[in-house]
Design a protein around this motif. Structure first.
Motif, short mmCIF file in Angstrom:
data_model
loop_
_atom_site.label_atom_id
_atom_site.label_comp_id
_atom_site.label_asym_id
_atom_site.label_seq_id
_atom_site.Cartn_x
_atom_site.Cartn_y
_atom_site.Cartn_z
N ASP A 72 0.88 -1.16 0.00
CA ASP A 72 0.00 0.00 0.00
C ASP A 72 0.92 1.21 0.00
O ASP A 72 1.49 1.56 1.03
CB ASP A 72 -0.90 -0.02 1.23
N ASN A 73 1.10 1.83 -1.16
CA ASN A 73 2.04 2.92 -1.28
C ASN A 73 1.63 4.13 -0.43
O ASN A 73 2.48 4.86 0.07
CB ASN A 73 2.20 3.34 -2.74
N ALA A 74 0.33 4.34 -0.28
CA ALA A 74 -0.14 5.47 0.51
C ALA A 74 0.22 5.31 1.99
O ALA A 74 0.41 6.29 2.70
CB ALA A 74 -1.65 5.62 0.37
N LYS A 75 0.32 4.04 2.43
CA LYS A 75 0.65 3.76 3.83
C LYS A 75 2.10 3.36 4.01
O LYS A 75 2.52 3.06 5.13
CB LYS A 75 -0.26 2.66 4.37
N ASN A 76 2.86 3.33 2.91
CA ASN A 76 4.26 2.92 2.98
C ASN A 76 4.40 1.57 3.67
O ASN A 76 5.28 1.37 4.52
CB ASN A 76 5.11 3.98 3.70
N THR A 77 3.54 0.66 3.31
CA THR A 77 3.46 -0.64 3.97
C THR A 77 3.52 -1.77 2.94
O THR A 77 2.92 -1.66 1.88
CB THR A 77 2.17 -0.74 4.80
N VAL A 78 4.25 -2.81 3.30
CA VAL A 78 4.31 -4.00 2.48
C VAL A 78 3.80 -5.18 3.30
O VAL A 78 3.98 -5.23 4.52
CB VAL A 78 5.75 -4.26 1.97
N TYR A 79 3.13 -6.10 2.62
CA TYR A 79 2.52 -7.25 3.27
C TYR A 79 3.05 -8.54 2.65
O TYR A 79 3.46 -8.56 1.48
CB TYR A 79 0.99 -7.22 3.11
N LEU A 80 2.98 -9.61 3.43
CA LEU A 80 3.28 -10.93 2.90
C LEU A 80 2.23 -11.89 3.43
O LEU A 80 2.21 -12.20 4.63
CB LEU A 80 4.68 -11.40 3.31
N GLN A 81 1.34 -12.31 2.55
CA GLN A 81 0.33 -13.30 2.91
C GLN A 81 0.93 -14.68 2.67
O GLN A 81 1.33 -14.99 1.55
CB GLN A 81 -0.92 -13.12 2.06
N MET A 82 1.00 -15.47 3.72
CA MET A 82 1.62 -16.79 3.63
C MET A 82 0.57 -17.86 3.90
O MET A 82 0.02 -17.92 5.00
CB MET A 82 2.76 -16.90 4.65
#
Length: 121
Positions: A72-82
């Protein structure tokens, strides 16, 4: 200064799922590529997944079809769904980001502190 803060690790049974999050905070102009790496005991740190600002993704072969990276570029957040986790996925997972501190500057690599993922058989 730039900080990457990970969350979402834990203990799960084989076949289960976890979702990791990594939020960047601090003073910077832009974040380019973001990714997740992992390091199991006695092994070298390896790339798990990486994503560009435009959403292009690449994965290590061992997680393809099971893990999904997103951001989410607006939140400067990266996720990893495992999903469909296996005991061999057990490791400390580290967030990584290429950060441009100011306009015209070169990207600098930052790392999170790591979050433990343990998968029991």
């Amino acid at each position: 200064q730039v900080h990457l803060v990970e969350s979402g690790g834990g203990l799960v049974q084989a076949g289960g799922s976890l979702r990791l999050s990594c939020a960047a905070s601090g003073s910077f102009f832009r974040i380019d590529d973001m990714g997740w790496y992992r390091q199991a005991p006695g092994k070298q740190r390896e790339l798990v997944a990486r994503i560009t600002t435009g959403g292009s993704r690449n994965y290590v072969d061992s997680v393809k079809g099971r893990f999904t990276i997103s951001r989410d570029n607006a939140k400067n957040t990266v996720y990893l769904q495992m999903n469909s986790l296996k005991p061999e996925d057990t490791a400390v997972y580290y967030c990584n980001a290429e950060v441009i501190r100011r306009l015209g500057a070169l990207a600098v690599e930052y790392w999170g502190q790591g979050t433990q993922v343990a998968v029991s058989s």
